[in-house]
Design a protein around this motif. Structure first.
Motif, PDB file in Angstrom:
ATOM      1  N   ALA A  17       0.821  -1.208   0.000  1.00 30.87           N
ATOM      2  CA  ALA A  17       0.000   0.000   0.000  1.00 30.87           C
ATOM      3  C   ALA A  17       0.857   1.262   0.000  1.00 30.87           C
ATOM      4  CB  ALA A  17      -0.942  -0.005   1.196  1.00 30.87           C
ATOM      5  N   GLU A  18       1.959   1.262   0.763  1.00 33.91           N
ATOM      6  CA  GLU A  18       2.805   2.454   0.838  1.00 33.91           C
ATOM      7  C   GLU A  18       3.426   2.768  -0.521  1.00 33.91           C
ATOM      8  OE1 GLU A  18       2.933  -0.105   2.834  1.00 33.91           O
ATOM      9  OE2 GLU A  18       2.178   0.729   4.738  1.00 33.91           O
ATOM     10  N   LYS A  19       3.812   1.733  -1.243  1.00 34.36           N
ATOM     11  CA  LYS A  19       4.402   1.921  -2.567  1.00 34.36           C
ATOM     12  C   LYS A  19       3.383   2.499  -3.533  1.00 34.36           C
ATOM     13  CE  LYS A  19       7.410   1.133  -5.988  1.00 34.36           C
ATOM     14  NZ  LYS A  19       8.695   1.844  -6.125  1.00 34.36           N
ATOM     15  N   VAL A  20       2.165   1.996  -3.497  1.00 34.81           N
ATOM     16  CA  VAL A  20       1.105   2.499  -4.386  1.00 34.81           C
ATOM     17  C   VAL A  20       0.801   3.956  -4.070  1.00 34.81           C
ATOM     18  CG1 VAL A  20      -1.334   2.259  -5.024  1.00 34.81           C
ATOM     19  CG2 VAL A  20       0.102   0.223  -4.795  1.00 34.81           C
ATOM     20  N   ALA A  21       0.739   4.305  -2.782  1.00 33.79           N
ATOM     21  CA  ALA A  21       0.464   5.692  -2.390  1.00 33.79           C
ATOM     22  C   ALA A  21       1.554   6.624  -2.925  1.00 33.79           C
ATOM     23  CB  ALA A  21       0.369   5.802  -0.873  1.00 33.79           C
ATOM     24  N   GLY A  22       2.821   6.176  -2.842  1.00 31.00           N
ATOM     25  CA  GLY A  22       3.916   6.995  -3.364  1.00 31.00           C
ATOM     26  C   GLY A  22       3.844   7.169  -4.870  1.00 31.00           C
ATOM     27  N   LEU A  23       3.465   6.104  -5.576  1.00 33.86           N
ATOM     28  CA  LEU A  23       3.338   6.185  -7.033  1.00 33.86           C
ATOM     29  C   LEU A  23       2.214   7.135  -7.432  1.00 33.86           C
ATOM     30  CD1 LEU A  23       3.783   2.402  -7.937  1.00 33.86           C
ATOM     31  CD2 LEU A  23       5.461   4.233  -8.228  1.00 33.86           C
ATOM     32  N   LEU A  24       1.104   7.100  -6.705  1.00 36.91           N
ATOM     33  CA  LEU A  24      -0.023   7.992  -7.010  1.00 36.91           C
ATOM     34  C   LEU A  24       0.344   9.446  -6.737  1.00 36.91           C
ATOM     35  CD1 LEU A  24      -2.999   5.841  -5.686  1.00 36.91           C
ATOM     36  CD2 LEU A  24      -2.548   6.465  -8.058  1.00 36.91           C
ATOM     37  N   ASN A  25       1.119   9.687  -5.693  1.00 42.65           N
ATOM     38  CA  ASN A  25       1.563  11.062  -5.408  1.00 42.65           C
ATOM     39  C   ASN A  25       2.412  11.612  -6.548  1.00 42.65           C
ATOM     40  OD1 ASN A  25       0.291  11.468  -2.941  1.00 42.65           O
ATOM     41  ND2 ASN A  25       1.950  10.527  -1.775  1.00 42.65           N
ATOM     42  N   LYS A  26       3.211  10.746  -7.177  1.00 37.24           N
ATOM     43  CA  LYS A  26       4.014  11.188  -8.323  1.00 37.24           C
ATOM     44  C   LYS A  26       3.135  11.641  -9.487  1.00 37.24           C
ATOM     45  CE  LYS A  26       7.649   8.899  -9.604  1.00 37.24           C
ATOM     46  NZ  LYS A  26       8.546   7.811 -10.044  1.00 37.24           N
ATOM     47  N   LEU A  61      -1.911  12.626  -7.524  1.00 36.04           N
ATOM     48  CA  LEU A  61      -3.092  12.101  -6.839  1.00 36.04           C
ATOM     49  C   LEU A  61      -2.716  11.788  -5.398  1.00 36.04           C
ATOM     50  CD1 LEU A  61      -4.418   9.625  -9.578  1.00 36.04           C
ATOM     51  CD2 LEU A  61      -5.131  11.983  -9.177  1.00 36.04           C
ATOM     52  N   HIS A  62      -3.294  12.561  -4.474  1.00 41.32           N
ATOM     53  CA  HIS A  62      -3.012  12.317  -3.058  1.00 41.32           C
ATOM     54  C   HIS A  62      -3.804  11.092  -2.613  1.00 41.32           C
ATOM     55  CE1 HIS A  62      -1.837  13.163   1.036  1.00 41.32           C
ATOM     56  NE2 HIS A  62      -3.108  13.095   1.411  1.00 41.32           N
ATOM     57  N   ALA A  63      -3.111  10.119  -2.023  1.00 41.09           N
ATOM     58  CA  ALA A  63      -3.756   8.846  -1.667  1.00 41.09           C
ATOM     59  C   ALA A  63      -3.504   8.509  -0.200  1.00 41.09           C
ATOM     60  CB  ALA A  63      -3.226   7.728  -2.560  1.00 41.09           C
ATOM     61  N   GLU A  64      -4.569   8.139   0.481  1.00 42.11           N
ATOM     62  CA  GLU A  64      -4.478   7.650   1.862  1.00 42.11           C
ATOM     63  C   GLU A  64      -5.114   6.274   1.909  1.00 42.11           C
ATOM     64  OE1 GLU A  64      -6.341  10.441   4.432  1.00 42.11           O
ATOM     65  OE2 GLU A  64      -4.773  11.970   4.215  1.00 42.11           O
ATOM     66  N   PHE A 107      -7.972   2.577  -0.846  1.00 43.01           N
ATOM     67  CA  PHE A 107      -7.382   3.908  -0.968  1.00 43.01           C
ATOM     68  C   PHE A 107      -8.485   4.945  -1.118  1.00 43.01           C
ATOM     69  CE2 PHE A 107      -3.644   1.504  -2.195  1.00 43.01           C
ATOM     70  CZ  PHE A 107      -2.625   2.221  -1.589  1.00 43.01           C
ATOM     71  N   THR A 108      -8.317   6.060  -0.437  1.00 43.98           N
ATOM     72  CA  THR A 108      -9.153   7.229  -0.681  1.00 43.98           C
ATOM     73  C   THR A 108      -8.305   8.196  -1.494  1.00 43.98           C
ATOM     74  OG1 THR A 108     -10.342   6.921   1.391  1.00 43.98           O
ATOM     75  CG2 THR A 108     -10.499   9.082   0.328  1.00 43.98           C
ATOM     76  N   ILE A 109      -8.680   8.356  -2.757  1.00 43.91           N
ATOM     77  CA  ILE A 109      -7.896   9.163  -3.698  1.00 43.91           C
ATOM     78  C   ILE A 109      -8.501  10.565  -3.767  1.00 43.91           C
ATOM     79  CG2 ILE A 109      -6.948   9.287  -6.019  1.00 43.91           C
ATOM     80  CD1 ILE A 109      -6.198   6.717  -4.602  1.00 43.91           C
ATOM     81  N   SER A 110      -7.670  11.581  -3.562  1.00 42.78           N
ATOM     82  CA  SER A 110      -8.100  12.974  -3.713  1.00 42.78           C
ATOM     83  C   SER A 110      -7.655  13.465  -5.084  1.00 42.78           C
ATOM     84  CB  SER A 110      -7.494  13.849  -2.611  1.00 42.78           C
ATOM     85  OG  SER A 110      -7.931  13.414  -1.343  1.00 42.78           O
ATOM     86  N   VAL A 111      -8.637  13.678  -5.961  1.00 40.33           N
ATOM     87  CA  VAL A 111      -8.345  14.069  -7.343  1.00 40.33           C
ATOM     88  C   VAL A 111      -8.388  15.591  -7.449  1.00 40.33           C
ATOM     89  CG1 VAL A 111      -9.000  13.810  -9.760  1.00 40.33           C
ATOM     90  CG2 VAL A 111      -9.418  11.934  -8.148  1.00 40.33           C
TER      91      VAL A 111
END
Length: 593
Positions: free
Chosen positions: A326-335, A338-341, A352-356
């Motif tokens: 999950a941590e890796k996916v969140a980092g990839l989305l931030n790149k 897309l802010h992901a928690e 994941f809760t994705i903030s678009v």
């Protein structure tokens, strides 16, 4: 896909470092865009004017032409490209865009009149305060409008953008629709007044604007935006007024988007303000405008709020094809901005809760999130695997084997249309329509596509007819589907896989095509048997109208007729303008399975 031209040096300055051409090309590939061409401003001009090529001098500015996805409107300008790549490289955080907190009394207002519903019913607005323009920023601002007009705005038919120097006009504003003779103003880059109807005639000779006139020229009323003192801001979607024109000295920009599609209008407005709020006195802050409609309802725009989307980790990893924490996916989305928690649901599933952000209007579905994870992870890093669902069907495997064998005999494969004309399917083959075989197109675009073919013969003969000057003999074949009416199917018709082959030449005879039939049966492993034996195949005489009487035969396989071969009737050849004799075979190869 759209191609964005940006100055190399200015882009590298925004990215904070320089790249070699190969390094930048690699960065583009990793981000999911493509460096399409490297040129110069003078080379582009020479190409447009069809002038001879010249050796580029070192002082010419290098231009990168970058191909971006059609739905990534935030990448249509240098500002958006640089911001996205800096976030991708981990140099910047995801920006937070804010709507200025001002009271309703001090907020600018746009009043919409009832008559606008006849032509362009929607308008959205915003203000950029304290903008600092230089020549490069100003040109980029204008270029972004043009690119949006060509892309999401569909050449201004859906949305038209107007930008104005707010210090030269005064609110509140009104969006009206009036008869053309009642609209009078000085348009942009002109010095005299025009009535709207006169302006339409005037711009019919303008190479840039004449292509937009058709959008409103036949309307009884034209859309127009006025300020408090009845100064015309714009005549959308054609031209802005001269008084409110922006320049390098402009500090406060009023942006209005009139539209027939409110959703696209909001996307366009958000793109404009988010890309250039970076140059505002208060970075990433946009001043709102209240739009008041005739029914009394009012809306404050722009809406720069984050859109929340919930996506399971299992969906992302299964779509990408790689097991990721999950941590890796969140980092990839931030790149990918897309802010992901992530959290754990009651079902013990990581979600994941994705903030678009408002810049990413292309994120519509969880599959878009999974695509961004795949891009950030790197397509070349995803291991190749053959999915069980990709196992080929036996019919397709058999068809490929048949193609290989016939090609080895010396025949060339052709691919023809599955639709043909009614005449080609029937009368040109000397056949009659029994009303129970062919699927007829109820609304054909042209006479060439009236019927779904019931035989491969029309396409094969048309191919020869169009290539009759080709050296002889012509040996061609096709393996493809035909469609036959079938009341037992829910759609009333079924596909059948056929094989057809033709030999065209002065020595074309029955024995040549008969030999091909025997070869096909040999490689399939079907023995030749005496008539009546259902363990193999045999042939018997036939009377098909498309073949020459006495020089044709039917192929019987395990007691069932599966095809016919013989010498093509001279009348049929004449119908297809073929001067040489032809022998032809057509078999239903689906019967072999």
């Amino acid at each position: 896909m759209p191609t964005v031209s940006v100055g190399r040096d200015r882009l590298f300055q925004a990215l904070g470092r320089t790249y070699t051409e190969e390094e930048f090309e690699d960065l583009c590939f990793k981000f999911g865009i493509e460096l399409d061409d490297v040129t110069t401003e003078k080379a582009i001009i020479r190409k447009e004017k069809h002038l001879a090529e010249e050796v580029s001098s070192e002082d010419e500015e290098v231009i990168y032409k970058i191909e971006v996805p059609a739905n990534r409107y935030d990448l249509l300008c240098l500002e958006g490209l640089a911001q996205a790549l800096r976030i991708f490289n981990g140099l910047d955080p995801i920006p937070t865009y804010n709507v200025a907190n001002i009271s309703s009394e001090s907020m600018l207002k746009m009043h919409v009149k009832t008559e606008t519903s006849q032509v362009r019913p929607y308008v959205v607005c915003a203000v950029l305060r304290g903008v600092i323009f230089d020549e490069a920023r100003y040109n980029s601002f204008i270029d972004l409008q043009d690119r949006l007009h060509q892309n999401i705005c569909r050449k201004r038919t859906l949305v038209a953008i107007g930008t104005h120097d707010l210090d030269t006009i005064k609110g509140p504003f009104t969006y009206e629709a009036l008869p053309p003779p009642e609209i009078n103003f000085i348009p942009l880059k002109q010095t005299k007044n025009f009535r709207a109807d006169e302006l339409m005639e005037f711009y019919k000779s303008d190479m840039k604007l004449k292509k937009f006139l058709h959008i409103i020229e036949n309307s009884p009323v034209f859309p127009v935006i006025y300020d408090h003192s009845r100064t015309v801001l714009s005549l959308p979607p054609i031209i802005n007024g001269a008084q409110s024109a922006i320049s390098l000295e402009t500090k406060n920009v009023f942006i209005e988007c009139t539209a027939t599609d409110l959703t696209k209008a909001n996307i366009v407005l958000n793109t404009m303000v988010t890309m250039f709020s970076v140059y505002c006195e208060r970075k990433f802050e946009v001043e709102p405008v209240e739009v008041i409609y005739p029914d009394g309802k009012s809306y404050t725009c722009p809406d720069l709020s984050l859109y929340q989307m919930v996506v399971p980790l299992s969906y992302i990893t299964s779509a990408v094809g790689v097991s990721l924490p999950a941590e890796k996916v969140a980092g990839l989305l931030n790149k990918m901005q897309l802010h992901a928690e992530h959290s754990v649901s009651k079902e013990k599933q990581t979600i994941f809760t994705i903030s678009v952000p408002p810049t990413r209007s292309d994120i519509l579905h969880p599959c878009d999130v999974a695509e961004d994870v795949a891009i950030a992870y790197g397509y070349n890093e995803i291991p190749k695997m053959k999915l069980p669902s990709l196992k080929p069907q036996s019919l397709n495997q058999f068809s490929d084997l048949i193609r290989t064998e016939i090609a080895m005999v010396g025949y060339t494969e052709v691919l023809t249309w599955i639709l043909c004309s009614y005449k080609e399917n029937f009368s040109m083959l000397n056949r009659k329509d029994d009303k129970a075989t062919a699927a007829i197109n109820g609304n054909p675009r042209s006479a060439d596509f009236e019927v779904v073919r019931t035989s491969l013969m029309p396409g094969i003969l048309k191919t020869v007819g169009h290539n009759k000057d080709h050296p002889k003999p012509i040996k061609i074949f096709e393996v493809g589907d035909v469609v036959l009416l079938n009341e037992t199917k829910d759609v009333g018709a079924s596909n059948r896989r056929y094989l057809a082959a033709l030999y065209c030449g002065s020595t074309s005879g029955f024995e040549l095509i008969h030999g091909l039939v025997d070869r096909i049966m040999e490689v399939i492993g079907t023995p030749f048997v005496i008539p009546g034996d259902k363990t193999g195949y045999y042939i018997q005489s036939s009377e098909e109208p498309e073949f020459l009487p006495g020089r044709q035969a039917t192929v019987i396989y395990k007691g069932k007729q599966i095809g016919t071969f013989g010498i093509v009737h001279p009348q049929v050849l004449d119908n297809f303008d073929i001067p040489d004799p032809c022998s032809f075979v057509e078999l239903d190869i689906e019967s072999f399975l």
